[in-house]
Design an enzyme around this catalytic site. Structure first.
Site, short mmCIF file in Angstrom:
data_model
loop_
_atom_site.label_atom_id
_atom_site.label_comp_id
_atom_site.label_asym_id
_atom_site.label_seq_id
_atom_site.Cartn_x
_atom_site.Cartn_y
_atom_site.Cartn_z
N GLU A 1 37.83 -45.06 -37.98
CA GLU A 1 39.31 -45.06 -38.01
C GLU A 1 39.84 -45.35 -39.42
OE1 GLU A 1 41.47 -46.49 -34.67
OE2 GLU A 1 39.76 -46.25 -33.34
N GLU B 1 36.26 -34.13 -38.44
CA GLU B 1 35.45 -32.90 -38.46
C GLU B 1 34.39 -33.04 -39.55
OE1 GLU B 1 37.88 -29.47 -38.97
OE2 GLU B 1 38.92 -29.79 -37.06
N ALA C 1 36.26 -32.82 -42.65
CA ALA C 1 37.55 -33.52 -42.68
C ALA C 1 37.38 -34.91 -42.08
CB ALA C 1 38.61 -32.73 -41.91
N GLY C 2 36.96 -35.85 -42.94
CA GLY C 2 36.78 -37.24 -42.50
C GLY C 2 37.95 -38.07 -42.97
N THR D 1 38.00 -45.66 -43.56
CA THR D 1 37.10 -46.59 -44.27
C THR D 1 37.90 -47.69 -44.97
OG1 THR D 1 37.25 -45.29 -46.30
CG2 THR D 1 35.49 -44.67 -44.74
C1 LIG Z 1 30.33 -44.71 -34.57
C2 LIG Z 1 31.49 -43.87 -34.99
C3 LIG Z 1 32.49 -43.58 -34.07
C4 LIG Z 1 33.56 -42.76 -34.43
N1 LIG Z 1 34.49 -42.41 -33.47
C5 LIG Z 1 35.44 -41.48 -33.80
C6 LIG Z 1 36.30 -40.97 -32.78
O1 LIG Z 1 36.23 -41.36 -31.61
N2 LIG Z 1 37.21 -40.02 -33.14
C7 LIG Z 1 37.33 -39.55 -34.42
O2 LIG Z 1 38.18 -38.69 -34.67
N3 LIG Z 1 36.50 -40.02 -35.40
C8 LIG Z 1 35.57 -40.97 -35.12
N4 LIG Z 1 34.71 -41.42 -36.10
C9 LIG Z 1 34.81 -40.87 -37.45
C10 LIG Z 1 35.32 -41.85 -38.50
O3 LIG Z 1 36.68 -42.12 -38.32
C11 LIG Z 1 34.99 -41.27 -39.88
O4 LIG Z 1 33.58 -41.38 -40.04
C12 LIG Z 1 35.70 -41.96 -41.00
O5 LIG Z 1 37.08 -41.68 -40.97
C13 LIG Z 1 35.15 -41.57 -42.39
O6 LIG Z 1 35.03 -40.20 -42.55
P1 LIG Z 1 33.64 -39.59 -43.09
O7 LIG Z 1 32.57 -40.18 -42.27
O8 LIG Z 1 33.74 -38.12 -43.12
O9 LIG Z 1 33.50 -40.17 -44.56
P2 LIG Z 1 34.07 -39.52 -45.93
O10 LIG Z 1 35.52 -39.24 -45.77
O11 LIG Z 1 33.20 -38.40 -46.34
O12 LIG Z 1 33.90 -40.73 -46.92
C14 LIG Z 1 32.71 -40.98 -47.67
C15 LIG Z 1 33.01 -42.09 -48.67
O13 LIG Z 1 34.01 -41.65 -49.61
C16 LIG Z 1 35.09 -42.58 -49.63
N5 LIG Z 1 36.34 -41.86 -49.87
C17 LIG Z 1 36.80 -40.73 -49.27
N6 LIG Z 1 38.00 -40.42 -49.76
C18 LIG Z 1 38.33 -41.36 -50.69
C19 LIG Z 1 39.45 -41.60 -51.53
N7 LIG Z 1 40.53 -40.79 -51.51
N8 LIG Z 1 39.43 -42.67 -52.35
C20 LIG Z 1 38.38 -43.52 -52.36
N9 LIG Z 1 37.29 -43.36 -51.57
C21 LIG Z 1 37.27 -42.29 -50.75
C22 LIG Z 1 35.08 -43.21 -48.25
O14 LIG Z 1 35.77 -44.47 -48.25
C23 LIG Z 1 33.58 -43.35 -48.01
O15 LIG Z 1 33.11 -44.50 -48.67
C24 LIG Z 1 33.65 -42.27 -35.76
C25 LIG Z 1 32.66 -42.58 -36.69
C26 LIG Z 1 31.57 -43.36 -36.32
C27 LIG Z 1 30.50 -43.63 -37.34
#
Ligand SMILES: Cc1cc2nc3c(=O)[nH]c(=O)nc-3n(C[C@H](O)[C@H](O)[C@H](O)COP(=O)(O)OP(=O)(O)OC[C@H]3O[C@@H](n4cnc5c(N)ncnc54)[C@H](O)[C@@H]3O)c2cc1C
Length: 391
Positions: A373, A137, A140-141, A375
């Site tokens: 899935e 979301e 909620a990443g 980072t």
């Molecule tokens: C092309 C694409 C396809 C996708 N397909 C799907 C799908 O089909 N279904 C689905 O549900 N999702 C999907 N996603 C979402 C994807 O899983 C998320 O983008 C990913 O989990 C990261 O979440 P975020 O983008 O909100 O990054 P954020 O969580 O905001 O992270 C930003 C940065 O902070 C770092 N970070 C966050 N928390 C911590 C921590 N505790 N410690 C250290 N570093 C941290 C991260 O590693 C990253 O570098 C897709 C994304 C893309 C780009």
């Protein structure tokens, strides 16, 4: 176990005879049907519908779904071999297969009732329906337990409100599994999974992302506005949606490792080929040790990633818990993939920086693998947690 002794562009593998035959059949398909479309699909940011239909005909969509539910009755190992081979030619096609199989179909197969399997899994496996899976979301990443979408009990089912973003196949999917909070007080144990059908009132696709790479793969948001989800579309036990999602991601991450690996393999092969053709200082650049060392590093990294990916996939087929091994395979394969693709650009010199040669696209595509899935940072957290548990 047999060894594949193809030329240097195809490193050694340790596949059984039937697995080699299967892998080669997907490779032939990818060369004949996908390769001619790669540039056009990337430029138009659109996957060919005919190609999706052909993937179903080939049997790679729903490959590990038992035959009784319309699938090919293969193993998970076959699914990741297919993702790797397709991604070697086009990562956008690889991620489509990965999302359809490892996320949407697998969630319904693992946790669905018999009636849900008949109603949703059969069309997903047989080619009538395309699947999507929504956990992420806007707020909620990485912290997916911070899900904001809500599902409130109503007459005959649940009223869902909220949204999901970055969802693969969000616009064209016929079936979407998505998570919503059913009991806020129970935190991650208060999140449940639901099955949404295309066209349901209050369930609609929204913004399509204009992405750096994997451009032909559709990534978009979905919105839930007072969407009434009938009771029989609750997937798995109430409150178990997040817990079940983490298990689904254990498999999904192996598929992302296969995606990363296939992309790296494609970039590496293009670098080997180019290095033998390109002449400087009166000889092919492959005769310079600096280039040879790059190729040696690339080949070694790819083989190591492949073995980690095979181990995790084999363990999954054996019914073992793969949380640590899936994260290791995903972390390593995705990071070496970005590195291999960048080195492939370097081997191509200035030509590698243009769209006339393949490495720039491989590099753009590979970057998603360190993000989707979970980072790389999150994979390290998971691996460390699992290691420390064992000590
Ligand atoms: C092309 C694409 C396809 C996708 N397909 C799907 C799908 O089909 N279904 C689905 O549900 N999702 C999907 N996603 C979402 C994807 O899983 C998320 O983008 C990913 O989990 C990261 O979440 P975020 O983008 O909100 O990054 P954020 O969580 O905001 O992270 C930003 C940065 O902070 C770092 N970070 C966050 N928390 C911590 C921590 N505790 N410690 C250290 N570093 C941290 C991260 O590693 C990253 O570098 C897709 C994304 C893309 C780009």
């Amino acid at each position: 176990m047999t060894q594949d002794t193809a030329d240097c562009a195809q490193p050694l593998t340790v596949l059984a005879e039937d697995e080699l035959i299967f892998r080669d059949s997907v490779r032939e398909f990818a060369e004949a049907r996908v390769r001619p479309l790669v540039r056009e699909m990337d430029e138009h940011a659109k996957i060919s519908k005919a190609l999706i239909d052909q993937l179903f005909e080939l049997g790679v969509m729903g490959i590990e779904v038992p035959e009784v539910y319309g699938g090919a009755g293969g193993r998970f190992f076959h699914s990741v071999l297919a993702v790797e081979e397709l991604s070697r030619v086009d990562g956008s096609v690889g991620i489509s297969v990965a999302a359809h199989n490892s996320l949407c179909s697998n969630h319904i197969y693992q946790y669905g009732t018999e009636a849900q399997r008949q109603k949703y899994l059969v069309p997903l496996a047989s080619g009538e329906h395309l699947g999507a899976w929504g956990l992420t979301e806007p707020s909620a990443g990485s912290d997916a337990s911070g899900t904001k979408s809500t599902a409130a009990r109503a007459d005959g089912g649940w009223i869902v409100n909220g949204s999901k973003n970055f969802i693969t196949h969000a616009i064209h999917a016929d079936t979407c599994v998505a998570m919503a909070v059913t009991d806020r007080g129970k935190k991650s144990k208060g999140i449940s999974a639901f099955i949404f059908e295309k066209g349901m009132k209050g369930f609609s696709p929204s913004k399509k992302e204009n992405k750096l790479g994997l451009r032909a793969s559709e990534t978009a948001s979905v919105v839930f506005e007072d969407c009434l989800v009938p009771e029989d579309q609750l997937l798995g036990e109430e409150g178990q949606g997040f817990v079940n999602s983490m298990e689904i991601l254990d498999g999904g991450r192996i598929s992302i490792a296969a995606l990363a690996l296939g992309i790296a393999q494609g970039a590496y092969e293009s670098a080997v080929k180019y290095s033998k053709e390109r002449q400087q200082f009166g000889k092919p650049i492959s005769e310079f040790q600096a280039i040879q060392f790059k190729l040696a590093n690339m080949a070694t990294q790819i083989d190591a990633a492949r073995l980690l990916m095979y181990r995790a996939a084999w363990m999954k087929d054996e019914g073992k818990k793969t949380t640590k091994e899936s994260s290791m395979a995903k972390l390593f394969a995705s990071e070496i993939s970005v590195n291999v693709c960048e080195e492939a650009i370097q081997v191509h010199g200035g030509y590698g920086y243009t769209k006339d040669y393949p490495p720039e696209k491989y590099w753009r595509d590979s970057k998603l693998c360190t993000i989707g899935e979970g980072t790389s940072e999150i994979q390290r957290i998971i691996i460390a947690r699992e290691i420390l548990k064992q000590i």
